[in-house]
Structure formats: structure tokens, C-alpha cells
Design an enzyme around this catalytic site. Structure first.
Site, PDB file in Angstrom:
ATOM      1  N   THR A 109       0.840  -1.201   0.000  1.00 23.44           N
ATOM      2  CA  THR A 109       0.000   0.000   0.000  1.00 23.44           C
ATOM      3  C   THR A 109       0.870   1.244   0.000  1.00 23.44           C
ATOM      4  O   THR A 109       0.602   2.210  -0.728  1.00 23.44           O
ATOM      5  CB  THR A 109      -0.932   0.003   1.231  1.00 23.44           C
ATOM      6  OG1 THR A 109      -1.663  -1.220   1.252  1.00 23.44           O
ATOM      7  CG2 THR A 109      -1.910   1.157   1.176  1.00 23.44           C
ATOM      8  N   LYS A 150      -8.523  -2.214  -4.692  1.00 24.88           N
ATOM      9  CA  LYS A 150      -8.099  -3.246  -3.749  1.00 24.88           C
ATOM     10  C   LYS A 150      -9.239  -4.255  -3.881  1.00 24.88           C
ATOM     11  O   LYS A 150     -10.277  -4.132  -3.202  1.00 24.88           O
ATOM     12  CB  LYS A 150      -7.996  -2.661  -2.333  1.00 24.88           C
ATOM     13  CG  LYS A 150      -7.692  -3.687  -1.250  1.00 24.88           C
ATOM     14  CD  LYS A 150      -6.215  -3.851  -0.981  1.00 24.88           C
ATOM     15  CE  LYS A 150      -5.988  -4.897   0.116  1.00 24.88           C
ATOM     16  NZ  LYS A 150      -4.557  -5.096   0.410  1.00 24.88           N
ATOM     17  N   ASP A 201      -6.751   0.154   3.500  1.00 24.62           N
ATOM     18  CA  ASP A 201      -5.903   0.170   2.303  1.00 24.62           C
ATOM     19  C   ASP A 201      -6.612   0.872   1.156  1.00 24.62           C
ATOM     20  O   ASP A 201      -6.043   1.744   0.489  1.00 24.62           O
ATOM     21  CB  ASP A 201      -5.548  -1.261   1.867  1.00 24.62           C
ATOM     22  CG  ASP A 201      -4.367  -1.815   2.641  1.00 24.62           C
ATOM     23  OD1 ASP A 201      -4.001  -1.230   3.668  1.00 24.62           O
ATOM     24  OD2 ASP A 201      -3.811  -2.846   2.198  1.00 24.62           O
ATOM     25  N   GLU A 220      -4.043  -3.339  -6.004  1.00 27.34           N
ATOM     26  CA  GLU A 220      -3.245  -3.938  -4.922  1.00 27.34           C
ATOM     27  C   GLU A 220      -3.830  -5.282  -4.515  1.00 27.34           C
ATOM     28  O   GLU A 220      -5.023  -5.401  -4.225  1.00 27.34           O
ATOM     29  CB  GLU A 220      -3.188  -3.023  -3.686  1.00 27.34           C
ATOM     30  CG  GLU A 220      -2.248  -3.622  -2.620  1.00 27.34           C
ATOM     31  CD  GLU A 220      -2.327  -2.967  -1.244  1.00 27.34           C
ATOM     32  OE1 GLU A 220      -2.776  -1.813  -1.144  1.00 27.34           O
ATOM     33  OE2 GLU A 220      -1.948  -3.647  -0.270  1.00 27.34           O
ATOM     34  N   GLY A 221      -2.977  -6.291  -4.463  1.00 31.15           N
ATOM     35  CA  GLY A 221      -3.403  -7.609  -3.993  1.00 31.15           C
ATOM     36  C   GLY A 221      -3.523  -7.620  -2.476  1.00 31.15           C
ATOM     37  O   GLY A 221      -3.486  -6.577  -1.816  1.00 31.15           O
ATOM     38  N   ALA A 222      -3.687  -8.802  -1.931  1.00 28.29           N
ATOM     39  CA  ALA A 222      -3.659  -8.981  -0.466  1.00 28.29           C
ATOM     40  C   ALA A 222      -2.602 -10.037  -0.204  1.00 28.29           C
ATOM     41  O   ALA A 222      -2.613 -11.090  -0.851  1.00 28.29           O
ATOM     42  CB  ALA A 222      -5.022  -9.428   0.050  1.00 28.29           C
ATOM     43  N   GLY A 223      -1.680  -9.744   0.708  1.00 30.40           N
ATOM     44  CA  GLY A 223      -0.599 -10.694   0.956  1.00 30.40           C
ATOM     45  C   GLY A 223       0.249 -10.855  -0.290  1.00 30.40           C
ATOM     46  O   GLY A 223       0.615  -9.885  -0.924  1.00 30.40           O
TER      47      GLY A 223
END
Ligand SMILES: Nc1ncnc2c1ncn2[C@@H]1O[C@H](COP(=O)(O)OP(=O)(O)OP(=O)(O)O)[C@@H](O)[C@H]1O
Ligand SMILES: [Mg+2]
Length: 220
Positions: free
Chosen positions: A16, A37, A49, A110-113
Site C-alpha cells: 500500500t 483493492k 488500504d 493492490e493484492g492482499a498478501g
């Protein structure tokens, strides 16, 4: 119209932070920036985020367009969704990304992890990036261990045929270790990827905007 998937080697490495810095840099260059996101977990009240990204990009789109799935449990999306009886529709996300990318100069997603975090069943963020045909920027934390994490992520991204546009090392914690002096060079040599920036621990992402090399990072 172009898009970029900002992924990371792990959660909490600076995706982020880097995406916000990138949004600032692109806006300064005169581009209209949109953000997504696609799934945010650990959302108690507000999707932090998504809101940070939107503020940095100046993206006034409805929150449902920026962050279609907001889940309470601080878990991988597929797991958090299952706990709430939600099924994440990956086709819907692919369509949403294409639609949003068409309305701006650059869409930052943006991805997560990291790349192999599951979104639904065995479908991961890597699969989402492939299906949405998103080029990728990899973010790692500039600390011991990042060389392996970056190399693993780069290798799996390449095996999937993704277009890797480089990597950024960020520094989430004020303190780091001896490896921070050499990590970027080692990752670049090992992966063949271009280092797009090494960010020290900074007061805010806007301060990092000028430290990123954004030439030909995004198309058009
Ligand atoms: N270069 C930096 N300078 C100062 N703080 C940073 C830097 N990079 C990251 N941080 C901070 O470290 C924390 C984790 O960074 P960030 O939220 O960007 O990680 P992330 O990879 O997006 O995590 P998640 O997987 O939860 O989305 C945040 O508080 C962020 O502000
Ligand atoms: Mg994040």
C-alpha cells in the site's frame, strides 16, 4: 488506459505504501490514476488500504468500485469469505478491473498478501493477475529474507507468464539489518528484474514518490 498489479512477497511489506507513492508520482506526471483493492480483509470499520489508495490517487469512485469485497476476518480472502458465507466471484473482479482501467490513464490494483494467497477455492491473486492480463510490480521488505521471498515470487510469476515490470524494496520498520545495504542488488542479479526503488523508512508515501523510477513502468 493501462494497469499495474502491485503485489508483494508477504503481508505488511509495503504494497500500500509503495502503491500510494506510485499514485502520487503518476499524478504528478499528469496521469489520471484509479485504484482498486479487489478484496480487503481485516476490515473492522473502514477498508484502510482502499481508502489510503483512493486518497493518494485522488480517485473519487464509489467504494464498491474501488474495493468490491470487504471482509471482517484478518485472514486470506477465501478463508475470510467462507467464514461470512460470501463467495468471491473472480469473473466479476476481472470484469471490474477491465471496466475501471478503461476509465483512467493508469489503474493500480493492490493484492492482499502475496501471489499465492487464495481468493476463492484454489484461485489465487496470481490467477487474477493472469486473467486480468495485469503487468506486475513486486514489493518486498528490505530486510533479511527478502532475497529468497523476492526470488520465489518472481519465479512463480514468470512461470505463470506474467509480465514483471520490476521490484521495489520498502522499509516498514524504523530499524532494519545489515542485509538492507545489499538486498536490492542481489535481488536484481538473481531475478534479472529492474529495481524501481529502495525506500528507507519515511514519514509518508508522498515523500517516497520521487524515489521511484516510473519510466516505462506503465504502458502509454
Ligand atoms: N518505506 C516505508 N516507510 C515508512 N513506513 C512504511 C514504509 N513501507 C511500509 N511502511 C509501513 O509499514 C506498514 C505495512 O506497510 P503496508 O501497509 O504498505 O503493507 P502491505 O504490504 O500493503 O500490507 P497488506 O498485506 O496488509 O496490504 C504500514 O504501516 C506502512 O505505512
Ligand atoms: Mg496493503
Amino acid at each position: 488506459m493501462s494497469a499495474l498489479f502491485v503485489t508483494g512477497t508477504d503481508t505488511g511489506v509495503g504494497k500500500t505504501f509503495v502503491a500510494c507513492a506510485l499514485a502520487t508520482a503518476l499524478r504528478t506526471g499528469g496521469r489520471r490514476v484509479g485504484v482498486m483493492k479487489p478484496v480487503e480483509t481485516g476490515v473492522v470499520d473502514r477498508p484502510e488500504d482502499a481508502l489510503r489508495l483512493a486518497a493518494a490517487a485522488g480517485d473519487a469512485s464509489p467504494l464498491d468500485d474501488i474495493c468490491p469485497y470487504r471482509l471482517r476476518a484478518p485472514l486470506a480472502p477465501s478463508v475470510a469469505a467462507a467464514g461470512e458465507g460470501v463467495v468471491i466471484d473472480v469473473d466479476r473482479l476481472v470484469q471490474a478491473i477491465a471496466r475501471r482501467a478503461a476509465g483512467v490513464d493508469v489503474l493500480l490494483v493492490e493484492g492482499a498478501g502475496g501471489l499465492l494467497v487464495p481468493i476463492a477455492g484454489t484461485t489465487t491473486f496470481l490467477d487474477l493477475a493472469v486473467r486480468a492480463a495485469l503487468p506486475v510490480l513486486l514489493v518486498g521488505a528490505n530486510r533479511l529474507g527478502t532475497v529468497n521471498h523476492c526470488a520465489l515470487s518472481a519465479r512463480v510469476a514468470r512461470l505463470a507468464g506474467l509480465d514483471l515490470r520490476g521490484f521495489v524494496l520498502s522499509q516498514p520498520a524504523a530499524q532494519t539489518d545489515e542485509s538492507s545495504a545489499t538486498n536490492a542488488e542481489v535481488v536484481a542479479t538473481l531475478t534479472g528484474l529492474r529495481c524501481r526503488g529502495v525506500l528507507p523508512h519515511l514519514p509518508d508515501p508522498a515523500t517516497a514518490a520521487t524515489l521511484l523510477e516510473i519510466d516505462d513502468l506503465v504502458d502509454g
